[in-house]
Design an enzyme around this catalytic site. Structure first.
Site, PDB file in Angstrom:
ATOM      1  N   GLU A 229       0.815  -1.217   0.000  1.00 54.42           N
ATOM      2  CA  GLU A 229       0.000   0.000   0.000  1.00 54.42           C
ATOM      3  C   GLU A 229       0.852   1.272   0.000  1.00 54.42           C
ATOM      4  O   GLU A 229       0.684   2.148  -0.829  1.00 54.42           O
ATOM      5  CB  GLU A 229      -0.933   0.016   1.209  1.00 54.42           C
TER       6      GLU A 229
ATOM      7  N   ASP B 251      -2.045  -4.156   3.763  1.00 55.78           N
ATOM      8  CA  ASP B 251      -2.027  -4.192   5.228  1.00 55.78           C
ATOM      9  C   ASP B 251      -2.838  -5.364   5.791  1.00 55.78           C
ATOM     10  O   ASP B 251      -3.829  -5.797   5.195  1.00 55.78           O
ATOM     11  CB  ASP B 251      -2.568  -2.874   5.785  1.00 55.78           C
TER      12      ASP B 251
ATOM     13  N   TYR C  65       2.219  -3.781  13.239  1.00 55.55           N
ATOM     14  CA  TYR C  65       1.131  -3.021  12.622  1.00 55.55           C
ATOM     15  C   TYR C  65       0.309  -2.309  13.682  1.00 55.55           C
ATOM     16  O   TYR C  65      -0.029  -2.874  14.725  1.00 55.55           O
ATOM     17  CB  TYR C  65       0.242  -3.961  11.811  1.00 55.55           C
TER      18      TYR C  65
END
Length: 730
Positions: free
Chosen positions: A8, A86, A309
């Site tokens: 991304e 993600d 993350y």
């Protein structure tokens, strides 16, 4: 040929290229590349047919088109394509869009929560297919949010003539929380009370207690780890000066002695590692970061490979990391190693496949991090919290002393940390109060007795971190939506920052009041939480997303919109705002653009261009207006407003309500919808300019929003549609 890894954010490209080495091409989609088209009924870009949904997607913008074009070329040069968007529901949906737009037959889906060689290579070695259930939930959210936002805005919000631009499924429920608190604050009536206390020569202070046993039951012995500090101690509230004076007189006239001394050792367990909401709360409290800023800084740390993350609602930590922390503690803090690995209970509904937010390498201390000052400060919070979560509990000796003078009882509480445990890394204990060693029956020497007059205070407005905490608790939105929702409320001027707290503006209060009448269920947190639960069910593969959305629309939303439309038609916008009933003729309606609460409208000689009634001059503090007021029709059900144009030295209707100027039309059709282009004059950097745009307002807000031809040397030109050979002036 090489393998192609699609991600991304371009910020990850360098790190991933270093990890994967030669034979790999890393390309970024720049986030979302496609979105629902702005066509069809109410520009939704999808059709609800029976229990099916037919979606039409298009590149998000000109950049999206270019990105897709570049990615198609990269696909042609690749042996295999790996999608590494993600590791959440939104990332899965972006991966699906890439598969569809690039016509990928069998892409490999890889998921990692940290950008480290070990994690990335392990993910590459174990690819899977795209998860259709997660994709269904992502598509359902997109359609649901656009359905509520577009239809609600067009058929309800715009008809109110407030100046409000939009409503939203999560946005409006969050605004309602803020407005509810604001109304509680406005309705609050302060009351006087007295806090009565005594101070002893032995070195401690005690407070009046009307009923010590009842008070002890209320005050739990468990420390409150949700607060970084406690309010100043005070006595039970005494509601009159006479009673306060009586208690002080008893204290001064009678001897004091120790009635009871209670003490016990309690343990406080360490808090879990951060999830998205708790990180935003801690960064707000300790670093003064807004939720939006917190996520941007965390994104940079994640892309650099320093943390896992940052969009997660799971407190789970990977077993290898727990083992690494244990090894670190054995080397550096051996007394803080628990007998067994600490486990934390997951939040209900959390996606347990994810990890909590943690450093990728516990041996990379904050002092060793090579990053900006802001990144280092946030990393220090994350590192400390993750390490603390794996430490021993803190051991506290809590003491409670009750003293008496005649029949009056006084209480003192203290807390001593006997073993700091996890608080060496994350101290969430209140300040320690050391009490002297006392014995039951011991006489005491009074030093001072007094009563402090105080006043009850309203509940405080929410800070951004506290609002995030409340959104999480009430089930409004998900980790990825907290920060964008608050940012949207500020951008729309529905809320403003007031001394580091969020205060609804007059516009926000007026909009919430109208929605509470017209769409009361939709703004309730419980209603929004039910929709989030339904999306979770879809993500688990237990419910068909198209059937859910069509049923929700047909059984609730369409009837609710129809009912709201009938109310607006019957009462008019003025009748909706206020107490929810028809406003009498001539009543001044609260301004939709930051009107002072006590502002009074005055009748002018200017007549309403629609009904002929006199317009009222309404004061306004809005910075968007060219004057400190605007005009509003006093006739019931009309609601016409006019704004001052200093250039033309006259009042004008909002642009959307003005009659079209036939002189502005050209003979050139819009390249998208075929309607005639119109000339639009504007001022930029002090210069008068002219451009061509679609003449249909509803199209300019939708499918024709990119139609813009600017004046050049040889006519008009558009970065998207090229040059038009048309005279600049006719």
């Amino acid at each position: 040929m090489a393998n192609l890894l699609l991600i991304e954010s371009p910020g990850k490209s360098k790190k991933l290229s270093q990890i994967l080495g030669s034979g790999w091409i890393v390309k970024a989609s720049m986030g979302h590349v496609r979105e629902l088209a702005n066509d069809g009924e109410d520009s939704l870009g999808f059709d609800l047919i029976d229990r099916r949904i037919e979606c039409r997607y298009e590149p998000r913008d000109a950049r999206g088109k270019k990105v897709l074009s570049d990615l198609r070329q990269a696909v042609k040069q690749a042996d295999a394509v790996y999608i590494a968007t993600d590791p959440d529901r939104e990332g899965e949906t972006i991966g699906w869009h890439l598969q569809q737009a690039l016509k990928l037959k069998q892409p490999h889906r890889v998921v990692y929560s940290e950008i480290t060689p070990q994690a990335v290579k392990a993910a590459i070695a174990r690819p899977r297919v795209l998860d259709q259930s997660l994709i269904a939930a992502g598509r359902a959210r997109d359609c649901l949010d656009k359905l509520v936002g577009y239809k609600g805005s067009k058929h309800v919000v715009w008809r109110l003539n407030l100046g409000a631009k939009s409503m939203g499924r999560v946005q409006s429920a969050t605004l309602h929380l803020l407005c509810t608190r604001e109304k509680e604050i406005q309705a609050f009536k302060p009351q006087d009370y007295w806090s009565v206390w005594v101070e002893y020569q032995e070195g401690f202070k005690a407070f009046y207690r009307a009923n010590v046993k009842a008070k002890a039951a209320v005050n739990s012995d468990a420390p409150d780890d949700a607060k970084e500090s406690k309010e100043a101690q005070e006595s039970d509230r005494v509601t009159s000066q006479a009673e306060a004076d009586r208690l002080v007189a008893i204290a001064r006239a009678n001897p004091h002695h120790v009635a009871t001394v209670d003490g016990k050792v309690a343990q406080q367990a360490p808090p879990p590692a951060f999830i998205t909401s708790s990180l935003q709360q801690a960064a707000g409290a300790k670093l003064r970061f807004s939720p939006d800023k917190t996520m941007k800084v965390a994104q940079a740390l994640y892309e650099a490979g320093h943390i896992t993350y940052m969009r997660t609602d799971s407190v789970t930590l990977a077993a290898p990391f727990c083992a690494a922390v244990r090894h670190y503690l054995e080397q550096h803090d051996p007394t803080n190693v628990p007998n067994k690995t600490t486990r934390h209970r997951a939040v209900k509904g959390a996606q347990e496949a994810h990890e909590a937010i943690r450093p990728t390498d516990v041996h990379r201390s904050p002092a060793q991090l090579q990053a900006s000052a802001e990144e280092t400060r946030l990393y220090e919070l994350i590192w400390n919290r993750a390490v603390a979560s794996q430490c021993c509990p803190a051991r506290l000796r809590k003491t409670r002393v009750v003293t008496t003078s005649d029949s009056v009882q006084w209480e003192a509480r203290g807390q001593v940390v006997e073993f700091s445990g996890y608080t060496r890394y994350w101290n969430n204990l209140s300040a320690d109060t050391q009490l002297p060693t006392l014995q039951q029956g011991q006489p005491l020497t009074l030093k001072q007795a007094a009563a402090d007059k105080k006043q009850t205070q309203p509940l405080p407005r929410y800070t951004e971190p506290k609002l995030v905490q409340l959104m999480e608790r009430r089930g409004i939105g998900r980790p990825s939506t907290y920060a964008p929702t608050i940012k949207t409320l500020k951008d729309r001027a529905y809320v403003q920052m007031e001394k580091a707290t969020l205060q609804p503006t007059a516009l926000g209060l007026a909009l919430d009041e109208a929605l509470a009448t017209l769409l009361p269920e939709l703004i309730q947190p419980e209603f929004t939480a039910q929709m989030e639960a339904a999306l979770d069910t879809i993500a688990q593969g237990k419910q068909d997303w198209q059937a859910y959305l069509t049923d929700w629309h047909h059984t609730y939303f369409a009837p609710a919109l129809a009912k709201a439309g009938q109310q607006l038609q019957a009462r008019g916008a003025e009748g909706i705002i206020g107490d929810g009933t028809q406003a009498p003729q001539g009543t001044a309606v609260r301004s939709p653009v930051s009107t002072p609460p006590n502002a009074q409208a005055t009748v002018t000689k200017t007549l309403c261009p629609k009904c002929g009634e006199a317009l009222h001059k309404v004061p306004s503090q809005s910075k968007k207006l060219k004057a400190n007021h605007f005009l509003k029709c006093g006739a019931a059900g009309c609601g016409t407003v006019m704004f001052w144009n200093p250039k033309g030295k006259q009042y004008e209707l909002p642009y959307a309500q003005r009659s079209p100027d036939p002189e502005a039309f050209t003979e050139v059709p819009c390249p998208v919808c075929g309607a005639l282009l119109e000339r639009y004059r504007y001022t930029k950097e002090g210069k008068e300019k002219v451009m061509l745009r679609c003449s249909l307002l509803e199209h300019r807000r939708g499918k024709c929003k990119e139609v813009a031809f600017f004046a050049g040397h040889d006519g008009f030109w558009s970065p998207k549609f090229g040059t038009l050979k048309l005279a600049l002036v006719t």
